[in-house]
Design an enzyme around this catalytic site. Structure first.
Site, mmCIF file in Angstrom:
data_model
loop_
_atom_site.group_PDB
_atom_site.id
_atom_site.type_symbol
_atom_site.label_atom_id
_atom_site.label_comp_id
_atom_site.label_asym_id
_atom_site.label_seq_id
_atom_site.Cartn_x
_atom_site.Cartn_y
_atom_site.Cartn_z
ATOM 1 N N ASP A 1 22.411 -68.839 71.350
ATOM 2 C CA ASP A 1 22.089 -70.250 71.530
ATOM 3 C C ASP A 1 21.814 -70.572 72.996
ATOM 4 O OD1 ASP A 1 24.762 -69.685 72.085
ATOM 5 O OD2 ASP A 1 25.508 -71.609 71.347
ATOM 6 N N THR B 1 30.785 -77.130 70.423
ATOM 7 C CA THR B 1 32.164 -76.664 70.329
ATOM 8 C C THR B 1 32.675 -76.265 71.706
ATOM 9 O OG1 THR B 1 31.733 -75.850 68.097
ATOM 10 C CG2 THR B 1 33.698 -75.021 69.192
ATOM 11 N N GLY C 1 26.002 -72.104 64.348
ATOM 12 C CA GLY C 1 26.949 -72.299 65.426
ATOM 13 C C GLY C 1 28.380 -72.130 64.955
ATOM 14 N N THR D 1 30.619 -74.411 64.749
ATOM 15 C CA THR D 1 31.036 -75.546 63.931
ATOM 16 C C THR D 1 29.942 -76.019 62.993
ATOM 17 O OG1 THR D 1 32.515 -76.270 65.721
ATOM 18 C CG2 THR D 1 31.997 -77.877 64.000
#
Length: 260
Positions: free
Chosen positions: A107, A130, A11, A13
């Site tokens: 995702d 995020t 991802g 983050t």
């Protein structure tokens, strides 16, 4: 179909790493995406649980290309596993009704596939990471897209970065709705604003669909935002990893001609 799978979801983050043994999630970890040592350690711990036999593979999903090649090299060079990319090598098994040429984050597609694979009915998936995404899947298992907004950290950081006096604030629930100091006022707007945004979007999606879908939440801030929110039917922290397992199982069934 039961699979032995190392699943890595990169991802913006954080990176989630899961080990599926005979189709069951045996281990899940979440580490900062930019911490190479933590990623390496989590991957090694997951690989230890996997049987070293033909059919054991790794699947990588990523919304951040800067870390993708490093993950693929780690899997292939250090752990000697066949490694495949979501969508590039293995398509996510979810129908799509989107504008032509639209590119959707892996995702979001994986979350949709996992949610529909579980509930087999129209659903809304809220991913509080995020970014905050709210997506709709219809009763036939078709992903229609949805809405993308700033996540909790982005909201608070933007207030600090774009103003002269507002402080840097950690993500947390506010003590109450009325903030009696600057920090609590910022947290209140973040917390209740995000919950309100999700409610409004769910109601608009339901009106458009002509039915009220089941609402599933995931993402790093899902518990903080929605643990006591009656709008959310269930919180599934590992939804993306479950989508990766469903994706590889569907591909394996297709390769086997539809057999288990």
């Amino acid at each position: 179909m039961k699979v032995n799978l190392l699943a890595i979801s990169i991802g913006n983050t954080r990176t989630r790493i899961g080990a599926f043994v005979d189709g069951e999630l045996e281990r899940a970890a979440s580490v900062p995406s930019d911490d190479a040592a933590a990623v390496r350690e989590a991957v090694a711990a997951a690989v230890e649980l996997l049987p070293r036999e033909p059919g054991t593979v790794a699947l990588v999903a990523s919304v951040d290309p800067t870390h993708t090649q490093a993950a693929m090299r780690l899997i292939r060079d250090e752990h000697k596993l066949p490694a495949y990319r979501v969508e590039n090598d293995v398509p996510v098994p979810i129908g799509r009704q989107l504008d032509p040429e639209t590119i959707v984050g892996e995702d979001r597609l994986l979350n949709a596939a996992a949610a529909y694979d579980t509930v087999k009915q129209a659903c809304i998936i809220v991913d509080a990471g995020t970014a905050l995404t709210v997506d709709f899947v219809d009763g036939a298992g078709t992903f229609h897209g949805g809405a993308i907004g700033p996540g909790a950290r982005l909201m608070l950081d933007a207030l600090h970065d774009e103003t002269a006096q507002l402080p840097e604030v950690t993500v947390a629930r506010p003590a109450e709705a009325i903030g009696h100091n600057t920090v609590e006022a910022m947290r209140s707007a973040m917390f209740h604003g995000m919950r309100g945004m999700v409610r409004e979007l769910v109601e608009q999606f339901a009106e458009t669909a002509g039915q009220y879908p089941l609402v599933i939440a995931t993402g790093g801030d899902a518990e903080m935002l929605f643990s006591d929110y009656e709008l959310i039917e269930r919180i599934v922290p590992d939804l993306t990893l479950l989508g990766m397992a469903a994706t590889y199982a569907a591909a394996a069934r297709a390769d086997a001609g539809g057999g288990e």
